[in-house]
Design a protein around this motif. Structure first.
Motif, PDB file in Angstrom:
ATOM      1  N   HIS A  94      -0.915 -10.655   2.492  1.00 43.98           N
ATOM      2  CA  HIS A  94      -0.220 -11.076   1.262  1.00 43.98           C
ATOM      3  C   HIS A  94      -1.143 -11.842   0.309  1.00 43.98           C
ATOM      4  O   HIS A  94      -0.677 -12.331  -0.728  1.00 43.98           O
ATOM      5  CB  HIS A  94       0.973 -11.967   1.605  1.00 43.98           C
ATOM      6  CG  HIS A  94       2.056 -11.279   2.376  1.00 43.98           C
ATOM      7  ND1 HIS A  94       1.956 -10.979   3.716  1.00 43.98           N
ATOM      8  CD2 HIS A  94       3.274 -10.827   1.994  1.00 43.98           C
ATOM      9  CE1 HIS A  94       3.077 -10.380   4.115  1.00 43.98           C
ATOM     10  NE2 HIS A  94       3.884 -10.275   3.096  1.00 43.98           N
ATOM     11  N   PHE A  95      -2.418 -11.981   0.633  1.00 48.75           N
ATOM     12  CA  PHE A  95      -3.299 -12.839  -0.163  1.00 48.75           C
ATOM     13  C   PHE A  95      -3.847 -12.171  -1.426  1.00 48.75           C
ATOM     14  O   PHE A  95      -3.853 -12.775  -2.501  1.00 48.75           O
ATOM     15  CB  PHE A  95      -4.491 -13.312   0.671  1.00 48.75           C
ATOM     16  CG  PHE A  95      -4.167 -14.363   1.703  1.00 48.75           C
ATOM     17  CD1 PHE A  95      -2.913 -14.948   1.774  1.00 48.75           C
ATOM     18  CD2 PHE A  95      -5.129 -14.774   2.616  1.00 48.75           C
ATOM     19  CE1 PHE A  95      -2.610 -15.911   2.717  1.00 48.75           C
ATOM     20  CE2 PHE A  95      -4.844 -15.745   3.569  1.00 48.75           C
ATOM     21  CZ  PHE A  95      -3.590 -16.307   3.617  1.00 48.75           C
ATOM     22  N   ASP A  96      -4.374 -10.964  -1.297  1.00 49.86           N
ATOM     23  CA  ASP A  96      -5.173 -10.397  -2.382  1.00 49.86           C
ATOM     24  C   ASP A  96      -4.373 -10.170  -3.663  1.00 49.86           C
ATOM     25  O   ASP A  96      -4.891 -10.378  -4.764  1.00 49.86           O
ATOM     26  CB  ASP A  96      -5.845  -9.097  -1.930  1.00 49.86           C
ATOM     27  CG  ASP A  96      -7.051  -9.347  -1.039  1.00 49.86           C
ATOM     28  OD1 ASP A  96      -7.653 -10.438  -1.137  1.00 49.86           O
ATOM     29  OD2 ASP A  96      -7.398  -8.451  -0.234  1.00 49.86           O
ATOM     30  N   GLY A  97      -3.112  -9.741  -3.545  1.00 49.91           N
ATOM     31  CA  GLY A  97      -2.301  -9.538  -4.749  1.00 49.91           C
ATOM     32  C   GLY A  97      -2.101 -10.829  -5.534  1.00 49.91           C
ATOM     33  O   GLY A  97      -2.504 -10.927  -6.701  1.00 49.91           O
ATOM     34  N   PRO A  98      -1.507 -11.862  -4.912  1.00 51.22           N
ATOM     35  CA  PRO A  98      -1.329 -13.135  -5.626  1.00 51.22           C
ATOM     36  C   PRO A  98      -2.650 -13.758  -6.080  1.00 51.22           C
ATOM     37  O   PRO A  98      -2.702 -14.420  -7.117  1.00 51.22           O
ATOM     38  CB  PRO A  98      -0.633 -14.024  -4.594  1.00 51.22           C
ATOM     39  CG  PRO A  98       0.096 -13.072  -3.708  1.00 51.22           C
ATOM     40  CD  PRO A  98      -0.806 -11.866  -3.618  1.00 51.22           C
ATOM     41  N   ASN A  99      -3.712 -13.533  -5.305  1.00 49.63           N
ATOM     42  CA  ASN A  99      -4.989 -14.173  -5.629  1.00 49.63           C
ATOM     43  C   ASN A  99      -5.527 -13.738  -6.982  1.00 49.63           C
ATOM     44  O   ASN A  99      -6.252 -14.484  -7.648  1.00 49.63           O
ATOM     45  CB  ASN A  99      -6.014 -13.880  -4.531  1.00 49.63           C
ATOM     46  CG  ASN A  99      -7.142 -14.900  -4.500  1.00 49.63           C
ATOM     47  OD1 ASN A  99      -7.002 -16.016  -4.998  1.00 49.63           O
ATOM     48  ND2 ASN A  99      -8.255 -14.522  -3.919  1.00 49.63           N
TER      49      ASN A  99
END
Length: 245
Positions: A94-99
């Motif tokens: 779930h990290f790369d999208g919000p990042n």
């Protein structure tokens, strides 16, 4: 899956409106707790922590990458492991999208593990992740922020994890720590452990809207590394259609 609570559209609407009031209560409580979190006191960081990264050695200040706020995810990957923890990997998906957005809102996001960098980089590349992941190997960082424990502490079985509330101990566990920078000064503002990171699991929120929910016997017992799921016949058929198209 046949429903056992069929209703008319009118009865459904009445039930949905009643549930909406409960959802609004939860939203208001959530906003209140978030506001209280932002008022927590800060602690100045006095230790000169050092990390190994794909671009060389870094200090804690370097991990901010010029921004004022830093989210550190304590990723369970101990020395000698071949794969990361399933639950940590699920969350890291779930990290790369919000990042992409956090970088433009004065926030840097970094994962930190106790294993040497060379031991988890192959796993990171296999998973296809782009977020920054650094090693605190040889540093007290993960110990100081309540995510790693010595073999002696584990053997004692004392409730040290999650602010002394949990006796379940392994040498490495998961958590989140938040830091704030003012020039070269760094402050610790917040940490959370155990289920405190659930709020970041977008997949859970999708599932929670469905009739079967998370459909688990114990927390996240269904989760696998994303390249370890068995494809269903339907998925295999869909893949074949896409390939032939």
């Amino acid at each position: 899956m046949k429903p056992d609570n069929l209703a008319s559209r009118e009865d459904w609407l009445a039930a949905r409106k009643a549930h909406l009031e409960r959802e609004k209560e939860l939203t208001r409580l959530h906003e209140q707790v978030m506001a209280e979190r932002r008022q927590l006191p800060w602690v100045r960081i006095e230790t000169d922590y050092r990390f190994d990264s794909e671009t060389g050695a870094k200090s804690l200040v370097d991990l901010f990458d010029g921004r004022k706020q830093l989210i550190v995810y304590h990723f369970m990957f101990a020395p000698g492991w071949q794969d990361g923890c399933d639950g940590c990997s699920f969350l890291a998906d779930h990290f790369d999208g919000p990042n992409r957005h956090l970088k433009h809102h004065d926030v840097s996001l970094v994962a930190v593990s106790r294993a040497p960098l060379a031991e988890f980089l192959p796993f990171k590349h296999r998973m296809g992740w782009n977020f920054e992941w650094v090693s605190s190997h040889g540093s007290a960082f993960n110990y100081d922020f309540g995510a790693s424990f010595t073999p002696e502490q584990v053997a004692e079985g004392k409730p040290l994890y999650n602010f002394g509330t949990t006796a379940y101990l392994a040498e490495d566990l998961h958590g989140l720590s938040i830091f704030v920078r003012d020039g070269e000064e760094i402050f610790h503002s917040y940490s959370t452990y155990a289920r405190g990171g659930d709020i970041l699991l977008g997949a859970h929120h999708f599932l929670d809207m469905t009739p079967k929910g998370r459909n688990e016997q114990s927390t996240m017992d269904w989760v696998r590394l994303h390249d370890r799921y068995e494809e269903t016949p339907e998925e295999e058929g869909e893949l074949n259609v896409r390939c032939h198209n």
